[in-house]
Design an enzyme around this catalytic site. Structure first.
Site, PDB file in Angstrom:
ATOM      1  N   HIS A 150      15.989 -22.184  86.238  1.00  0.00           N
ATOM      2  CA  HIS A 150      16.367 -20.788  86.004  1.00  0.00           C
ATOM      3  C   HIS A 150      16.173 -20.396  84.540  1.00  0.00           C
ATOM      4  O   HIS A 150      16.036 -21.251  83.680  1.00  0.00           O
ATOM      5  CB  HIS A 150      17.832 -20.566  86.393  1.00  0.00           C
ATOM      6  N   HIS A 166      12.839 -18.978  78.537  1.00  0.00           N
ATOM      7  CA  HIS A 166      12.380 -20.341  78.832  1.00  0.00           C
ATOM      8  C   HIS A 166      13.172 -20.912  80.002  1.00  0.00           C
ATOM      9  O   HIS A 166      14.296 -20.495  80.267  1.00  0.00           O
ATOM     10  CB  HIS A 166      12.552 -21.262  77.610  1.00  0.00           C
TER      11      HIS A 166
END
Length: 180
Positions: free
Chosen positions: A38, A123
């Protein structure tokens, strides 16, 4: 309960590409499980049940349209010579859309006393490194241009994290969907 706001990776092709890289990079580190991949839009930390409902109400006021991000590139925090985390990045447009969404989250949660500890950098963590592994610049450079595929962002979630000896277990507390 320990909580965070996140965009999950659900595209199976993307997940498969990430798994391939996790198997290819040969370091003494714990890969993040596929179901836990995630983008953390904002980490909230420990909260009570009372405040969780206020957070959910605030998050539900956010309006956004669905968008696509291209997952590409690989890097390490704080740096490849002393890595603690290995991550996958995004294309510029998708990254900017994620930053915009993270700012919306930040704005609605600020009145509740939450503010990010550092600026959001798009990221996905794919490895957590506990022990010193040395310089991994070569391993990362060989994967730098890898394209992991496209993820459609149609929602984000308030998630609860329970830390266990075998790694974190995440639970959904709320899902906020994009307006069509």
């Amino acid at each position: 309960m320990r909580t965070f706001v996140a965009v999950e990776i659900s595209n199976n092709d993307v997940i498969h590409s990430i798994k391939k890289i996790q198997n290819k990079i040969n370091i003494d580190a714990k890969p993040v499980d596929s179901e836990n991949l995630h983008f953390t839009l904002q980490f909230l930390g420990e909260i009570s049940d009372d405040i969780s409902q206020k957070i959910i109400d605030a998050l539900n006021t956010i309006e956004f349209s669905s968008f696509r991000i291209n997952l590409k590139g690989i890097g390490a925090f704080p740096k490849p010579k002393f890595p603690r985390v290995i991550w996958i990045g995004t294309d510029e447009d998708g990254g900017n859309m994620l930053i915009h969404l993270a700012k919306k989250v930040e704005k609605v949660l600020e009145p509740l006393g939450f503010s990010p500890d550092k600026p959001f950098k798009p990221h996905i963590t794919i490895f957590r490194i506990k022990k010193k592994v040395g310089d991994i610049t070569k391993e990362l450079d060989s994967q730098k241009m890898t394209d992991f595929g496209i993820q459609e962002i149609i929602s984000f979630k308030l998630k609860k994290s329970e830390l266990t000896s075998s790694g974190p277990i995440y639970f959904d507390l709320a899902e906020i969907k994009a307006k069509k």
